[in-house]
Design an enzyme around this catalytic site. Structure first.
Site, PDB file in Angstrom:
ATOM      1  N   ARG B  68       0.783  -1.245   0.000  1.00  0.00           N
ATOM      2  CA  ARG B  68       0.000   0.000   0.000  1.00  0.00           C
ATOM      3  C   ARG B  68       0.812   1.291   0.000  1.00  0.00           C
ATOM      4  O   ARG B  68       0.251   2.355  -0.198  1.00  0.00           O
ATOM      5  CB  ARG B  68      -0.977   0.044   1.195  1.00  0.00           C
ATOM      6  CG  ARG B  68      -1.947  -1.130   1.250  1.00  0.00           C
ATOM      7  CD  ARG B  68      -2.912  -1.133   0.098  1.00  0.00           C
ATOM      8  NE  ARG B  68      -3.970  -2.135   0.276  1.00  0.00           N
ATOM      9  CZ  ARG B  68      -4.523  -2.791  -0.734  1.00  0.00           C
ATOM     10  NH1 ARG B  68      -4.145  -2.561  -1.976  1.00  0.00           N
ATOM     11  NH2 ARG B  68      -5.482  -3.672  -0.510  1.00  0.00           N
ATOM     12  N   ASN B 284     -11.369 -10.248  -4.471  1.00  0.00           N
ATOM     13  CA  ASN B 284     -11.340 -10.347  -5.922  1.00  0.00           C
ATOM     14  C   ASN B 284     -10.102 -11.122  -6.363  1.00  0.00           C
ATOM     15  O   ASN B 284      -9.003 -10.692  -6.077  1.00  0.00           O
ATOM     16  CB  ASN B 284     -11.322  -8.940  -6.531  1.00  0.00           C
ATOM     17  CG  ASN B 284     -11.581  -8.967  -8.012  1.00  0.00           C
ATOM     18  OD1 ASN B 284     -12.153  -9.915  -8.531  1.00  0.00           O
ATOM     19  ND2 ASN B 284     -11.153  -7.930  -8.703  1.00  0.00           N
ATOM     20  N   ASP B 311      -1.872 -12.647  -1.749  1.00  0.00           N
ATOM     21  CA  ASP B 311      -2.746 -11.530  -2.114  1.00  0.00           C
ATOM     22  C   ASP B 311      -3.158 -10.755  -0.855  1.00  0.00           C
ATOM     23  O   ASP B 311      -4.299 -10.318  -0.723  1.00  0.00           O
ATOM     24  CB  ASP B 311      -3.989 -11.994  -2.894  1.00  0.00           C
ATOM     25  CG  ASP B 311      -4.645 -10.838  -3.651  1.00  0.00           C
ATOM     26  OD1 ASP B 311      -4.141  -9.698  -3.575  1.00  0.00           O
ATOM     27  OD2 ASP B 311      -5.669 -11.086  -4.310  1.00  0.00           O
TER      28      ASP B 311
END
Lengths: 142, 447
Positions: B68, B284, B311
């Site tokens: 991030r 997702n 992920d």
């Protein structure tokens, strides 16, 4: 209970539901039904290739004057015509059908207000909710 | 020779190859077995780590991490994300490119790389974006990122699919110049507009927008054929459906250079959880069905799927504590990955620990071309080592994790296996299951 719609508007996975599925409104009506409820065709459905045109939808799945007439020719058919509103007159339901003596649309809409009031009251004034443990257990492959 | 950089791991099970001792000296494995315990090693002040009952794995390598930073430091920073990685037994992570700004230039990948160096918990390998701004229109400067100090070899628009077939073809061809690999987020965009969850029986009941398996499978089918046509390396991120496993198996049988990854959550959880409407289960690609979970495990066991990639996708609470449709997609995973692999693959008898080393470390290092990672635990090799206690059982508590993200789908679940120690280039980042100290080194520009 029979769901009648073009295949594009029936959810993938609906095949396992405890109901029949048909793509032919006339055939279903001929079998004799106690009630037929049209659902409003949402505007966003009209422009995303769910069906070729609103006219084709109306011809194949709309409750039009011809289908109202056919209902009248069925001996002893007490079928009521329903719709939760708001209606697209001339699309999924014709004005003659919506305003016919068989129609319970206005009562249905009026009752819908009471049902919503009751649901909101129960949700907002209800006790603490249930734990979702059964789902958690079901959602993993062990 | 000081005591600080000498460690003696006593009695570790070398991933099925038997019990031995490992002497670590100056970042490398200096001796094993009798040579480690002899030679006056203990007398020389090596710190002894009792590894009785523990399995030693090569340090874990994650193919797929979202750190991030830069841009979303409220969700995670390189510092907090790599602390989580070390606690999870990782010694290297591939940091995905969907930061803000996007990691699509040499400048951004070098920034992420040096933030990782400064943190010192794991080797941070930046992934470069395939297209500028992840917009899917023009190739980013892949060569500049490859030549940068970050030496990028893995490129991905992860989060977004490189859906344009011509662009995908060109990217696959272009990275051959430096033996790079394109990691594809396989999601046909038109088939998944407004998608909220797996399309199937559960979505039909819940009335949430469906994310059909075919949207993933059609892109994978296209991409393996493109990889064959231009003879390039393709990596498929987070494979989630039984059909995808079949297509990849088909491609591998034909010698196509494709590798694939599966996430821990897709190995354990199914879309039944979405009935709770708890957005912690929104991810997702979405959680799929029992049948898909079983096919993924079988694919991982038979080598069709090469690696486990977490992920790891931390989100601030406000992005998850809201109604389903508004919630962000993603789950944390670094601190639970190895335990979920043990639960789904080892406890089921599908894989032994040497195979766990392959899927969590060795192959990921080969795909990402990390020379110092995923190496066998032998004399002379870099000392990237993870010690696991397979007998441990623990209950997942997101509030006690090192990641800033509290969005663990395993919260409250009891999992097997605990990381007891992590050695990153000979330095213990984790000891006794707790963070120790980062490896001193400093930013890349000092070297």
């Amino acid at each position: 209970m029979t769901l009648v719609a073009p295949p594009t508007l029936l959810p993938v996975g609906a095949g396992g539901w405890p109901c029949d599925i048909s793509y032919d409104l006339d055939e279903t009506l001929q079998q004799g039904v106690d009630a037929v409820m049209m659902l409003r065709l949402q505007a966003e459905r009209m422009n995303d290739a769910f069906f070729p045109s609103t006219r084709e939808y109306s011809r194949k799945w709309g409750f039009d004057d011809a289908r109202l007439r056919a209902l009248g020719e069925q001996p002893g058919a007490a079928t009521v015509i329903m719709h939760p509103g708001p209606m697209n007159r001339g699309l999924e339901i014709s004005s003659a059908a919506a305003d016919s003596e068989r129609s319970t649309v206005l009562a249905q809409v009026r009752n819908g207000v009471s049902v919503r009031m009751a649901a909101l009251y129960l949700l907002l004034a209800g006790d603490s909710h249930q734990q979702s443990t059964p789902i958690e257990q079901k959602g993993a492959v062990l | 020779m000081t005591a600080q950089n000498r460690y003696l791991i006593k009695g570790a099970d070398l991933a099925g190859a038997g019990r031995t001792d490992l002497l670590i000296e100056d970042g490398r494995i200096a001796a094993t077995g009798r040579d480690a315990t002899g030679n006056g090693a203990i007398g020389n002040g090596a710190k002894v780590i009792d590894a009785d009952g523990l399995v030693a794995l090569p340090g874990l390598v994650d193919m797929h991490t979202h750190l991030r930073e830069p841009g979303r430091e409220d969700a995670e920073t390189v510092e907090t994300g790599t602390r989580a990685a070390a606690l999870g037994g990782f010694t290297a992570v591939h940091a995905m490119a969907n930061s803000s700004p996007v990691a699509d230039t040499a400048g951004v990948v070098e920034q992420v790389h040096s933030l990782g160096r400064r943190a010192g918990w794991v080797d941070v390998r930046p992934v470069g974006a395939v297209t500028i701004g992840l917009a899917g229109e023009r190739l980013a400067e892949l060569g500049a990122m490859a030549d940068s100090r970050a030496k990028v070899r893995v490129f991905s628009d992860d989060g977004i699919c490189v859906s344009d077939p011509v662009l995908m073809r060109r990217a696959l061809e272009y990275v051959k110049a430096f033996d790079g690999v394109i990691a594809q987020h396989a999601q046909e965009p038109r088939l998944t507009e407004g998608a909220q969850m797996n399309e199937g029986e559960v979505s039909a009941v819940l009335g949430l927008g469906g994310w059909p398996a075919v949207a993933e499978e059609s892109i994978i089918a296209r991409d393996v054929l493109l990889a064959k046509h231009v003879d390039s390396r393709l990596h498929v991120c987070h494979v989630s459906t039984a059909g995808s496993v079949e297509i990849i198996r088909w491609a591998k049988e034909r010698g196509i250079k494709v590798t694939a990854e599966v996430t821990p959550h897709h190995l354990l959880l199914t879309d039944e959880l979405v009935r709770s409407y708890d957005p912690v289960y929104k991810v997702n690609p979405p959680l799929r069905t029992d049948e898909d979970v079983r096919a993924l495990r079988e694919g991982l066991a038979d080598g069709t799927i090469d690696v486990v990639g977490t992920d790891h996708a931390p989100h601030p609470t406000e992005a998850k504590d809201c109604e389903w449709a508004q919630a962000a997609m993603g789950m944390t995973g670094l601190e639970t990955a190895l335990s979920v692999v043990q639960e789904t693959m080892v406890e089921t008898g599908m894989l032994d620990w040497s195979a766990v080393a392959r899927i969590t470390s060795t192959t990921a290092a080969v795909i990402g071309q990390l020379q110092d990672q995923g190496r066998p635990l032998q004399v002379g090799e870099p000392a990237n080592i993870t010690l696991v206690d397979p007998a441990a059982r623990w209950t997942v508590e997101p509030s006690r994790m090192a990641t800033k993200g509290r969005n663990s789908p395993f919260a409250g679940r009891q999992l097997p296996g605990a990381v007891i120690a992590t050695f990153f280039n000979g330095h213990p980042t984790v000891l006794e299951g707790k963070l120790d100290t980062p490896r001193p080194g400093g930013p890349a520009w000092n070297e």
